[in-house]
Design an enzyme around this catalytic site. Structure first.
Site, PDB file in Angstrom:
ATOM      1  N   SER A 247       1.284 -18.678  50.953  1.00 57.26           N
ATOM      2  CA  SER A 247       2.261 -19.327  50.075  1.00 57.26           C
ATOM      3  C   SER A 247       2.889 -18.305  49.141  1.00 57.26           C
ATOM      4  CB  SER A 247       1.531 -20.387  49.253  1.00 57.26           C
ATOM      5  OG  SER A 247       2.340 -20.826  48.186  1.00 57.26           O
TER       6      SER A 247
ATOM      7  N   TYR B 113      -5.591 -22.472  43.372  1.00 58.82           N
ATOM      8  CA  TYR B 113      -4.978 -22.648  44.698  1.00 58.82           C
ATOM      9  C   TYR B 113      -4.353 -21.319  45.145  1.00 58.82           C
ATOM     10  CZ  TYR B 113      -1.273 -23.748  47.994  1.00 58.82           C
ATOM     11  OH  TYR B 113      -0.423 -23.726  49.068  1.00 58.82           O
TER      12      TYR B 113
ATOM     13  N   LYS C 100      -5.387 -18.583  48.283  1.00 57.80           N
ATOM     14  CA  LYS C 100      -4.486 -18.052  49.316  1.00 57.80           C
ATOM     15  C   LYS C 100      -4.536 -16.519  49.303  1.00 57.80           C
ATOM     16  CE  LYS C 100      -2.728 -21.814  51.138  1.00 57.80           C
ATOM     17  NZ  LYS C 100      -3.009 -22.174  52.533  1.00 57.80           N
TER      18      LYS C 100
HETATM   19  C1  UD1 Z   1       4.617 -26.085  43.970  1.00 60.51           C
HETATM   20  C2  UD1 Z   1       3.340 -25.370  43.642  1.00 60.51           C
HETATM   21  C3  UD1 Z   1       3.129 -24.244  44.610  1.00 60.51           C
HETATM   22  C4  UD1 Z   1       3.108 -24.763  46.030  1.00 60.51           C
HETATM   23  C5  UD1 Z   1       4.396 -25.528  46.317  1.00 60.51           C
HETATM   24  C6  UD1 Z   1       4.328 -26.192  47.674  1.00 60.51           C
HETATM   25  C7  UD1 Z   1       3.034 -25.700  41.220  1.00 60.51           C
HETATM   26  C8  UD1 Z   1       3.063 -25.066  39.876  1.00 60.51           C
HETATM   27  N1  UD1 Z   1       3.387 -24.921  42.252  1.00 60.51           N
HETATM   28  O1  UD1 Z   1       5.693 -25.183  43.834  1.00 60.51           O
HETATM   29  O2  UD1 Z   1       1.910 -23.599  44.325  1.00 60.51           O
HETATM   30  O3  UD1 Z   1       2.988 -23.695  46.934  1.00 60.51           O
HETATM   31  O4  UD1 Z   1       4.577 -26.544  45.332  1.00 60.51           O
HETATM   32  O5  UD1 Z   1       5.553 -26.775  48.007  1.00 60.51           O
HETATM   33  O6  UD1 Z   1       2.700 -26.852  41.371  1.00 60.51           O
HETATM   34  N2  UD1 Z   1      10.082 -30.743  39.487  1.00 60.51           N
HETATM   35  C9  UD1 Z   1      10.578 -31.701  38.619  1.00 60.51           C
HETATM   36  N3  UD1 Z   1      10.032 -32.958  38.664  1.00 60.51           N
HETATM   37  C10 UD1 Z   1       9.028 -33.298  39.551  1.00 60.51           C
HETATM   38  C11 UD1 Z   1       8.531 -32.311  40.428  1.00 60.51           C
HETATM   39  C12 UD1 Z   1       9.077 -31.042  40.369  1.00 60.51           C
HETATM   40  O7  UD1 Z   1      11.482 -31.430  37.809  1.00 60.51           O
HETATM   41  O8  UD1 Z   1       8.580 -34.459  39.529  1.00 60.51           O
HETATM   42  C13 UD1 Z   1      10.686 -29.390  39.486  1.00 60.51           C
HETATM   43  C14 UD1 Z   1       9.715 -28.264  39.158  1.00 60.51           C
HETATM   44  O9  UD1 Z   1       9.656 -28.047  37.776  1.00 60.51           O
HETATM   45  C15 UD1 Z   1      10.347 -27.103  39.925  1.00 60.51           C
HETATM   46  C16 UD1 Z   1      10.975 -27.761  41.149  1.00 60.51           C
HETATM   47  O10 UD1 Z   1      11.138 -29.131  40.798  1.00 60.51           O
HETATM   48  O11 UD1 Z   1      11.382 -26.497  39.170  1.00 60.51           O
HETATM   49  C17 UD1 Z   1      10.124 -27.676  42.401  1.00 60.51           C
HETATM   50  O12 UD1 Z   1       8.823 -28.167  42.132  1.00 60.51           O
HETATM   51  P1  UD1 Z   1       7.724 -28.370  43.282  1.00 60.51           P
HETATM   52  O13 UD1 Z   1       8.319 -29.134  44.403  1.00 60.51           O
HETATM   53  O14 UD1 Z   1       6.488 -28.926  42.635  1.00 60.51           O
HETATM   54  O15 UD1 Z   1       7.480 -26.905  43.841  1.00 60.51           O
HETATM   55  P2  UD1 Z   1       6.988 -25.564  43.070  1.00 60.51           P
HETATM   56  O16 UD1 Z   1       6.652 -25.827  41.660  1.00 60.51           O
HETATM   57  O17 UD1 Z   1       7.999 -24.518  43.350  1.00 60.51           O
END
Ligand code: UD1
Length: 336
Positions: free
Chosen positions: A124, A148, A152
């Site tokens: 990842s 996590y 990895k």
């Molecule tokens: C997350 C994980 C990462 C994992 C990946 C798998 C964390 C900190 N990181 O990455 O380790 O490999 O998923 O796909 O959890 N967001 C919102 N509202 C939400 C959910 C997300 O605003 O309800 C935003 C987040 O702040 C971010 C973006 O959407 O800016 C993407 O979030 P997410 O899909 O959770 O992915 P990552 O944080 O990049």
């Protein structure tokens, strides 16, 4: 070729098994079904027109895993099995290290016993932690920020050391950015249990009316619209990257890490708008506080994948959203 796929009934594993079967490979799925529906193999068969073999086994069960690999005698293994929720990993690190790290050790030992020397591992982009530069190249320092991510990184290290000691080993650590979407057939996709941790499944559930509103975690990041920017990649493109990596292990001994992303980023607000467009449904949201551990921008430098795998992502944001929506609509019908 005979390919064993750990976690082959899961989200990314199932899409990869479809691509393998469609290419004419013989596939053995090794899965505990702890986080996969029991009918996934039938759905894979319906799409691909060929059935995978299935052994229900826990990745940490050394005798059962060893017996399964010895019997099937795969030429290569694709290793997806593992736990992947960051929040859960922070509250239960020992379970994450047991399943992810011990499970991988058990697998490599079973591969050794079965004389299988080719491996593609599901790593990842989280191994990079808060990046010094974007897009992120593979030689960027590795400094994960949660158990996590540490698990990895530790597995990547184990695979590297295994390769140093055994020069005939050929392994690729694929560092995924943000996999989203579903198979265009809407037969397989991501089905998170409980509240989704990731953006796209959450947005899909809001569009489907299963959740009232999205919470956007911060709009004061140093990005064009203030919301977080990520490198989203269609899960079928990601699956195809695995087939390319499998091909590379035929000709390139040694262990290498390769990013899998598009190199193009989208903000949370752009994702919301694109999903509204694809679904024709509103996605109401609130801006709330930043989520601890989040970074402003995460983007792959995809050059090494292009050079070594001769692979680049081909599905755009509209395809990601349309396929995710088709799958979400199917889930909604199924559960109503
Ligand atoms: C997350 C994980 C990462 C994992 C990946 C798998 C964390 C900190 N990181 O990455 O380790 O490999 O998923 O796909 O959890 N967001 C919102 N509202 C939400 C959910 C997300 O605003 O309800 C935003 C987040 O702040 C971010 C973006 O959407 O800016 C993407 O979030 P997410 O899909 O959770 O992915 P990552 O944080 O990049």
């Amino acid at each position: 070729m005979r390919v064993a796929v750990t976690g082959g009934a899961g989200y990314i594993g199932s899409h990869t098994v479809v691509e393998l079967l469609e290419e004419g490979h013989e596939v053995l799925i090794l899965d505990s079904f702890a986080n996969a529906a029991p009918d996934v193999p039938d759905r894979i068969t319906a799409i691909a027109g060929h059935a995978p073999r299935i052994v229900r086994v826990d990745i940490t069960d050394a005798p059962a895993l060893t017996a399964a690999l010895q019997e099937f005698a795969p030429e290569a293994v694709l290793h997806f099995a593992g736990l992947k929720a960051v929040g859960e990993a922070v509250s239960n690190p020992l379970e994450y290290y047991r399943v992810n790290v011990t499970g991988s050790l058990v697998l490599l030992q079973a591969m050794q016993a079965a004389k299988c020397r080719r491996l593609v591992f599901s790593s990842s982009a989280t191994v990079y932690g808060d990046p010094d530069q974007v897009p992120i190249p593979e030689d960027h320092p590795l400094r994960p920020t949660n158990p996590y991510g540490h698990s990895k990184r530790m597995i990547e290290q184990v695979i590297e050391d295994w390769g140093v000691a055994n020069p005939e080993i050929a392994a690729v650590n694929l560092r995924y950015f943000n996999p989203v979407g579903a198979h265009a057939s809407a037969q397989i996709g991501e089905a998170p249990s409980g509240t989704p941790n990731n953006l796209m499944p959450y947005v899909a559930q809001v569009a489907a009316g299963q959740r009232p509103r999205l919470s956007i975690f911060g709009d004061d990041y140093d990005t064009p619209d203030g919301t977080g920017v990520r490198d989203y990649i269609h899960v079928v493109d990601l699956a195809q990257a695995h087939l390319a990596a499998l091909g590379l292990t035929a000709t390139a001994p040694g262990v290498q890490a390769i990013n899998v992303g598009t190199g193009r980023g989208y903000s949370v607000l752009e994702m919301v708008r694109a999903f509204e467009g694809a679904s024709g449904k509103p996605v109401p949201f609130d801006i709330v506080a930043r989520r601890p551990g989040d970074v402003a921008t995460s983007l792959a430098n995809p050059r090494r994948a292009a050079d070594r795998l001769n692979w680049t992502a081909s599905r755009d944001l509209d395809a990601m959203c349309e396929d995710a929506w088709r799958w979400q609509s199917y889930l909604l019908r199924k559960n109503s």
